[in-house]
Design a protein around this motif. Structure first.
Motif, mmCIF file in Angstrom:
data_model
loop_
_atom_site.group_PDB
_atom_site.id
_atom_site.type_symbol
_atom_site.label_atom_id
_atom_site.label_comp_id
_atom_site.label_asym_id
_atom_site.label_seq_id
_atom_site.Cartn_x
_atom_site.Cartn_y
_atom_site.Cartn_z
ATOM 1 N N MET A 69 44.285 30.038 -5.816
ATOM 2 C CA MET A 69 43.279 30.957 -5.321
ATOM 3 C C MET A 69 42.910 31.905 -6.451
ATOM 4 O O MET A 69 43.755 32.601 -6.998
ATOM 5 N N LEU A 70 41.625 31.942 -6.791
ATOM 6 C CA LEU A 70 41.144 32.707 -7.926
ATOM 7 C C LEU A 70 40.083 33.711 -7.489
ATOM 8 O O LEU A 70 39.305 33.437 -6.561
ATOM 9 N N SER A 71 40.039 34.838 -8.188
ATOM 10 C CA SER A 71 38.912 35.738 -8.015
ATOM 11 C C SER A 71 37.713 35.151 -8.754
ATOM 12 O O SER A 71 37.841 34.182 -9.507
ATOM 13 N N LYS A 72 36.546 35.730 -8.573
ATOM 14 C CA LYS A 72 35.338 35.154 -9.166
ATOM 15 C C LYS A 72 35.376 35.182 -10.687
ATOM 16 O O LYS A 72 34.664 34.414 -11.344
ATOM 17 N N ASP A 73 36.217 36.052 -11.283
ATOM 18 C CA ASP A 73 36.332 36.081 -12.739
ATOM 19 C C ASP A 73 37.515 35.244 -13.240
ATOM 20 O O ASP A 73 37.902 35.340 -14.409
ATOM 21 N N GLY A 74 38.106 34.415 -12.362
ATOM 22 C CA GLY A 74 39.115 33.461 -12.799
ATOM 23 C C GLY A 74 40.535 33.958 -12.828
ATOM 24 O O GLY A 74 41.407 33.272 -13.350
ATOM 25 N N VAL A 75 40.828 35.130 -12.261
ATOM 26 C CA VAL A 75 42.208 35.637 -12.228
ATOM 27 C C VAL A 75 42.946 34.984 -11.061
ATOM 28 O O VAL A 75 42.444 34.938 -9.931
ATOM 29 N N LEU A 76 44.144 34.473 -11.346
ATOM 30 C CA LEU A 76 44.934 33.753 -10.355
ATOM 31 C C LEU A 76 45.705 34.736 -9.485
ATOM 32 O O LEU A 76 46.416 35.598 -9.988
ATOM 33 N N TYR A 77 45.575 34.597 -8.151
ATOM 34 C CA TYR A 77 46.231 35.516 -7.228
ATOM 35 C C TYR A 77 47.239 34.845 -6.304
ATOM 36 O O TYR A 77 48.028 35.525 -5.665
ATOM 37 N N GLY A 78 47.224 33.543 -6.185
ATOM 38 C CA GLY A 78 48.157 32.880 -5.282
ATOM 39 C C GLY A 78 47.773 31.433 -5.087
ATOM 40 O O GLY A 78 46.974 30.867 -5.841
ATOM 41 N N ALA A 79 48.356 30.827 -4.076
ATOM 42 C CA ALA A 79 48.158 29.404 -3.813
ATOM 43 C C ALA A 79 47.515 29.214 -2.445
ATOM 44 O O ALA A 79 47.239 30.177 -1.719
ATOM 45 N N GLY A 80 47.281 27.973 -2.100
ATOM 46 C CA GLY A 80 46.710 27.636 -0.800
ATOM 47 C C GLY A 80 47.038 26.195 -0.463
ATOM 48 O O GLY A 80 47.575 25.446 -1.285
ATOM 49 N N VAL A 81 46.715 25.805 0.755
ATOM 50 C CA VAL A 81 46.988 24.453 1.242
ATOM 51 C C VAL A 81 45.695 23.854 1.767
ATOM 52 O O VAL A 81 45.043 24.437 2.644
ATOM 53 N N LEU A 82 45.315 22.697 1.235
ATOM 54 C CA LEU A 82 44.158 21.971 1.749
ATOM 55 C C LEU A 82 44.536 21.291 3.064
ATOM 56 O O LEU A 82 45.578 20.632 3.153
ATOM 57 N N VAL A 83 43.689 21.444 4.073
ATOM 58 C CA VAL A 83 43.904 20.779 5.356
ATOM 59 C C VAL A 83 42.576 20.176 5.810
ATOM 60 O O VAL A 83 41.505 20.613 5.390
ATOM 61 N N ALA A 84 42.657 19.190 6.675
ATOM 62 C CA ALA A 84 41.443 18.537 7.188
ATOM 63 C C ALA A 84 41.634 18.190 8.659
ATOM 64 O O ALA A 84 41.822 17.024 9.012
ATOM 65 N N PRO A 85 41.600 19.189 9.560
ATOM 66 C CA PRO A 85 41.732 18.889 10.993
ATOM 67 C C PRO A 85 40.592 17.977 11.463
ATOM 68 O O PRO A 85 39.458 18.105 10.998
ATOM 69 N N ALA A 86 40.906 17.075 12.351
ATOM 70 C CA ALA A 86 39.899 16.128 12.828
ATOM 71 C C ALA A 86 38.696 16.868 13.400
ATOM 72 O O ALA A 86 38.836 17.774 14.227
ATOM 73 N N GLY A 87 37.510 16.488 12.910
ATOM 74 C CA GLY A 87 36.279 17.080 13.402
ATOM 75 C C GLY A 87 35.924 18.417 12.804
ATOM 76 O O GLY A 87 34.906 19.019 13.180
ATOM 77 N N HIS A 88 36.724 18.927 11.867
ATOM 78 C CA HIS A 88 36.470 20.250 11.301
ATOM 79 C C HIS A 88 36.274 20.224 9.788
ATOM 80 O O HIS A 88 35.971 21.261 9.190
ATOM 81 N N GLY A 89 36.476 19.091 9.146
ATOM 82 C CA GLY A 89 36.285 19.016 7.711
ATOM 83 C C GLY A 89 37.395 19.696 6.930
ATOM 84 O O GLY A 89 38.404 20.143 7.484
ATOM 85 N N VAL A 90 37.195 19.787 5.617
ATOM 86 C CA VAL A 90 38.207 20.350 4.723
ATOM 87 C C VAL A 90 38.217 21.878 4.820
ATOM 88 O O VAL A 90 37.159 22.518 4.785
ATOM 89 N N HIS A 91 39.394 22.425 4.950
ATOM 90 C CA HIS A 91 39.596 23.868 4.940
ATOM 91 C C HIS A 91 40.756 24.192 4.000
ATOM 92 O O HIS A 91 41.485 23.305 3.565
ATOM 93 N N VAL A 92 40.909 25.465 3.711
ATOM 94 C CA VAL A 92 42.007 25.944 2.877
ATOM 95 C C VAL A 92 42.758 27.020 3.650
ATOM 96 O O VAL A 92 42.138 27.976 4.143
ATOM 97 N N LEU A 93 44.063 26.863 3.748
ATOM 98 C CA LEU A 93 44.918 27.893 4.329
ATOM 99 C C LEU A 93 45.568 28.678 3.200
ATOM 100 O O LEU A 93 46.083 28.097 2.242
#
Length: 337
Positions: A1-25
């Protein structure tokens, strides 16, 4: 997870619930920090279903995969963190899971098959199983791997599950691990999301939001949780039992008394089926065979070796052999592997 100027702040998890498309937790506090939002809980202006992130303020990147996307907050996908440094009398903490659900903008590049979201599952009981976590502390843009044991519920939030570090050396969960996936190698599923860690790094305690709790907060996620299918297996062969016995003998806390202390750590239903042998190797082979023949025996052996070995290199090597030759939780002994 990055700010708009590219500074790294943490991580996330890609998920794809059926019928909802790709999301990030990810964690709500990671999003708030990346956007520089004020307030001790960084919740100002973002609480409730109407709270929205400023467009273009947050990026998601797959390290080394040539894929990134601008993300937005999903309506109803904001659950602020609990207070970490103070207690507010009478405050309800059930919805303070520290979760943010994000979605890429429509013009984001498509994910390739090798970048598909990892499978998810419920965490279930805190049973001391070992898990792996890849975080992104500063100076490590490609990530660092920490290992931990799933200990029990509690900490700053009733929904969170405690993670205890298992290695004397190596990475610990710290700043940059927030939002990271907690991977259970035994079932090959993501079972949680790292939310916080103790400020004292020597304590090696962190917490995660289990996936079933995340699904209660954001119901569409429940469609992505999949229980692993039981994998049939056969008891270890004589050669595999010999290999595992050799590996166990190399663990000082086990080999010093020919495995007697290890035997005492096993449940009575397993322990009473271990015959006595005068030779250390045969004694440990008998332990292995008794564990393989009893339901839950291999899991009990795994927990006993992990507890006695203290995260040492010989114990890790023995656990690796055990994982390869002995049934895992949920597998049926006596069937073809």
């Amino acid at each position: 997870m990055l700010s708009k100027d590219g500074v790294l702040y943490g991580a996330g998890v890609l998920v794809a619930p059926a019928g909802h498309g790709v999301h990030v937790l990810t964690c709500a506090h990671v999003v708030a920090a990346a956007l520089g939002l004020p307030g001790p809980g960084r919740q100002t202006g973002m609480e409730g279903p109407g709270g929205l992130l400023p467009d273009g303020g947050l990026l998601v990147d797959l390290p080394g995969r040539a894929w990134s996307a601008v993300v937005r907050l999903v309506p109803g996908g904001w659950f602020p963190p609990p207070p970490l440094d103070r207690v507010v009398p009478g405050q309800e903490l059930a919805d303070c899971g520290d979760l943010a659900v994000l979605a890429p903008h429509g013009d984001s590049p498509r994910l390739r098959p090798q970048e598909a979201p990892l499978p998810l599952a419920e965490c279930g009981p805190a049973d001391e199983r070992r898990v792996a976590i890849i975080g992104y502390p500063r100076g490590s843009p490609a990530g660092l791997i920490a290992t931990a044991r799933v200990t029990g519920r509690g900490g700053p939030c009733p929904e969170w599950v405690q993670l205890d570090g298992v290695r004397m050396t190596g990475a610990v969960v710290e700043r940059g691990f927030s939002g990271a996936a907690v991977w259970d190698p035994a079932i090959r599923r993501v079972i949680g999301l790292v939310t916080a860690a103790a400020k004292d790094r020597t304590v090696k305690v962190a917490w995660m939001l289990p996936m079933e709790a995340a699904a209660r907060l954001w119901p569409p996620l429940s469609g992505a949780l999949r229980a692993p299918a039981p994998r049939p297996c056969s008891p270890p062969s004589m050669e595999e039992s010999y290999e595992l016995a050799e590996a166990l003998l190399d663990v000082p806390q086990i080999g010093h008394d020919s495995g007697r202390l290890l035997r005492r750590q096993l449940p009575a239903a397993v322990r009473r089926n271990v015959p006595d042998h005068p030779w250390p190797r045969q004694q440990l082979q008998a332990v292995v065979q008794a564990c393989a023949e009893q339901p839950g025996g291999c899991a009990a052996l795994r927990a006993a070796v992990d507890g006695l070995g203290g995260g040492s290199a010989p114990a890790a090597a023995a656990l690796a052999v055990l994982a390869r030759v002995c049934c895992s939780d949920g597998e049926a002994p006596g069937e073809p592997r």
